[in-house]
Design a protein around this motif. Structure first.
Motif, PDB file in Angstrom:
ATOM      1  N   HIS A  89       0.809  -1.216   0.000  1.00 39.52           N
ATOM      2  CA  HIS A  89       0.000   0.000   0.000  1.00 39.52           C
ATOM      3  C   HIS A  89       0.843   1.266   0.000  1.00 39.52           C
ATOM      4  O   HIS A  89       0.456   2.267  -0.606  1.00 39.52           O
ATOM      5  CB  HIS A  89      -0.920   0.015   1.229  1.00 39.52           C
ATOM      6  CG  HIS A  89      -1.907  -1.104   1.235  1.00 39.52           C
ATOM      7  ND1 HIS A  89      -3.157  -0.998   0.672  1.00 39.52           N
ATOM      8  CD2 HIS A  89      -1.825  -2.362   1.712  1.00 39.52           C
ATOM      9  CE1 HIS A  89      -3.805  -2.144   0.802  1.00 39.52           C
ATOM     10  NE2 HIS A  89      -3.014  -2.984   1.426  1.00 39.52           N
ATOM     11  N   GLU A  90       1.985   1.225   0.669  1.00 37.95           N
ATOM     12  CA  GLU A  90       2.833   2.411   0.753  1.00 37.95           C
ATOM     13  C   GLU A  90       4.281   2.032   0.529  1.00 37.95           C
ATOM     14  O   GLU A  90       4.827   1.186   1.239  1.00 37.95           O
ATOM     15  CB  GLU A  90       2.671   3.101   2.117  1.00 37.95           C
ATOM     16  CG  GLU A  90       1.309   3.740   2.311  1.00 37.95           C
ATOM     17  CD  GLU A  90       1.304   4.757   3.443  1.00 37.95           C
ATOM     18  OE1 GLU A  90       2.250   5.551   3.534  1.00 37.95           O
ATOM     19  OE2 GLU A  90       0.353   4.726   4.226  1.00 37.95           O
ATOM     20  N   SER A 123      -5.170   1.518  -3.077  1.00 40.42           N
ATOM     21  CA  SER A 123      -6.450   1.891  -2.480  1.00 40.42           C
ATOM     22  C   SER A 123      -7.609   1.481  -3.385  1.00 40.42           C
ATOM     23  O   SER A 123      -8.626   0.949  -2.911  1.00 40.42           O
ATOM     24  CB  SER A 123      -6.489   3.401  -2.238  1.00 40.42           C
ATOM     25  OG  SER A 123      -7.748   3.811  -1.757  1.00 40.42           O
ATOM     26  N   GLU A 124      -7.468   1.713  -4.676  1.00 38.70           N
ATOM     27  CA  GLU A 124      -8.520   1.327  -5.622  1.00 38.70           C
ATOM     28  C   GLU A 124      -8.719  -0.182  -5.638  1.00 38.70           C
ATOM     29  O   GLU A 124      -9.847  -0.673  -5.720  1.00 38.70           O
ATOM     30  CB  GLU A 124      -8.158   1.840  -7.017  1.00 38.70           C
ATOM     31  CG  GLU A 124      -8.229   3.357  -7.150  1.00 38.70           C
ATOM     32  CD  GLU A 124      -7.679   3.859  -8.466  1.00 38.70           C
ATOM     33  OE1 GLU A 124      -7.237   3.009  -9.285  1.00 38.70           O
ATOM     34  OE2 GLU A 124      -7.673   5.085  -8.683  1.00 38.70           O
ATOM     35  N   LYS A 139       0.179   4.207  -3.973  1.00 39.44           N
ATOM     36  CA  LYS A 139      -0.814   4.214  -2.908  1.00 39.44           C
ATOM     37  C   LYS A 139      -2.228   4.293  -3.473  1.00 39.44           C
ATOM     38  O   LYS A 139      -3.144   3.601  -2.987  1.00 39.44           O
ATOM     39  CB  LYS A 139      -0.562   5.391  -1.964  1.00 39.44           C
ATOM     40  CG  LYS A 139      -1.428   5.399  -0.723  1.00 39.44           C
ATOM     41  CD  LYS A 139      -1.004   6.516   0.225  1.00 39.44           C
ATOM     42  CE  LYS A 139      -1.838   6.501   1.495  1.00 39.44           C
ATOM     43  NZ  LYS A 139      -1.391   7.562   2.447  1.00 39.44           N
ATOM     44  N   GLN A 140      -2.426   5.097  -4.504  1.00 40.18           N
ATOM     45  CA  GLN A 140      -3.749   5.250  -5.117  1.00 40.18           C
ATOM     46  C   GLN A 140      -4.203   3.939  -5.759  1.00 40.18           C
ATOM     47  O   GLN A 140      -5.357   3.530  -5.604  1.00 40.18           O
ATOM     48  CB  GLN A 140      -3.707   6.361  -6.165  1.00 40.18           C
ATOM     49  CG  GLN A 140      -5.012   6.592  -6.886  1.00 40.18           C
ATOM     50  CD  GLN A 140      -6.131   7.076  -5.973  1.00 40.18           C
ATOM     51  OE1 GLN A 140      -5.870   7.727  -4.964  1.00 40.18           O
ATOM     52  NE2 GLN A 140      -7.374   6.753  -6.325  1.00 40.18           N
ATOM     53  N   THR A 144      -8.096  -2.280  -3.151  1.00 41.89           N
ATOM     54  CA  THR A 144      -8.735  -2.659  -1.891  1.00 41.89           C
ATOM     55  C   THR A 144     -10.229  -2.348  -1.914  1.00 41.89           C
ATOM     56  O   THR A 144     -11.055  -3.166  -1.497  1.00 41.89           O
ATOM     57  CB  THR A 144      -8.072  -1.926  -0.709  1.00 41.89           C
ATOM     58  OG1 THR A 144      -6.699  -2.310  -0.636  1.00 41.89           O
ATOM     59  CG2 THR A 144      -8.756  -2.276   0.601  1.00 41.89           C
TER      60      THR A 144
END
Length: 220
Positions: free
Chosen positions: A140-141, A177-178, A173-174, A180
């Motif tokens: 994620h990061e 997030s998408e 990260k984006q 997830t």
């Protein structure tokens, strides 16, 4: 509930052999499955195992007993998958073919695949499916460590990215997030409960809280 049939539907694809916090995801998976298996035999439940990548890697029909559960755990620890990709839909379809009796199914996977919503809906109508989603914070990061060579464990494709770039880290990260959000939306649409676990973090409290919530819903 007493004397259930518990099926462990376990992702052993290449993406599970990843981790940046004390353990790989596949090590976390083995610990979770061992915990669920031992809990099941204490409850006099049957336990079965289906391991999958982009194909079915192993199948142990559900049975009772300590010796059987030890066999399940040994299989998980010793298995060397032939495939590296992920086919969640194929695994769910295999489950529906071999397991006719209604069971509680723990789908243990990072769910990094596509087009598995319809098979999951069908499986959850026949069984009680619970998604145990494995994760690692680096997915994620990205850390700021300059040039970094990353390899996709499922395709073996490699590329170099510049983690010192804020734009690169934000884009990573984006995308995570998408991904997830898409997974969580699919699980909600299929009415499937989720347990989210991460490498390097204690999972027993997460499991305990999940089952307490379920017991509370049942009581209500």
């Amino acid at each position: 509930e007493r004397e259930l049939t518990v099926i462990l539907l376990v992702d052993v694809s290449g993406s599970q052999h990843f981790g940046t916090h004390k353990q790989f995801k596949d090590e976390l998976v083995a610990e979770i499955c061992a915990t669920l298996s031992i809990s099941a035999i204490r409850n006099n439940d049957k336990v079965g195992l289906i391991c999958f990548s982009d194909r079915i890697e192993a199948y142990i029909p559900p049975r009772k007993g300590t010796k059987h559960v030890l066999r399940v755990i040994r299989e998980l620890l010793a298995l060397e998958p032939e495939g590296s990709g992920t086919n969640v839909a194929g695994a769910l379809e295999f489950l529906n073919k071999v397991q006719k009796k209604r069971s509680i199914v723990f789908l243990v996977s990072d769910l990094q695949d596509r087009n598995w919503q319809r098979p999951l809906q069908i499986a959850n109508r026949r069984h009680d499916v619970v998604a145990v989603r494995t994760d690692d914070t680096a997915e994620h990061e990205l850390p700021n460590v300059g040039l970094l060579r990353i390899v996709d464990p499922e395709t073996n494709r490699a590329k170099v990215i510049d983690t010192s770039s804020k734009k690169v880290r934000q884009a990573w990260k984006q995308l995570a997030s998408e991904r997830t959000i898409a997974i969580e939306q699919t699980l909600r649409r299929c009415n499937v409960d989720e347990i989210h676990v991460q490498t390097g973090e204690p999972f027993t409290n997460v499991l305990r809280q999940f089952f307490r919530r379920r017991e509370g819903k049942r009581t209500a």
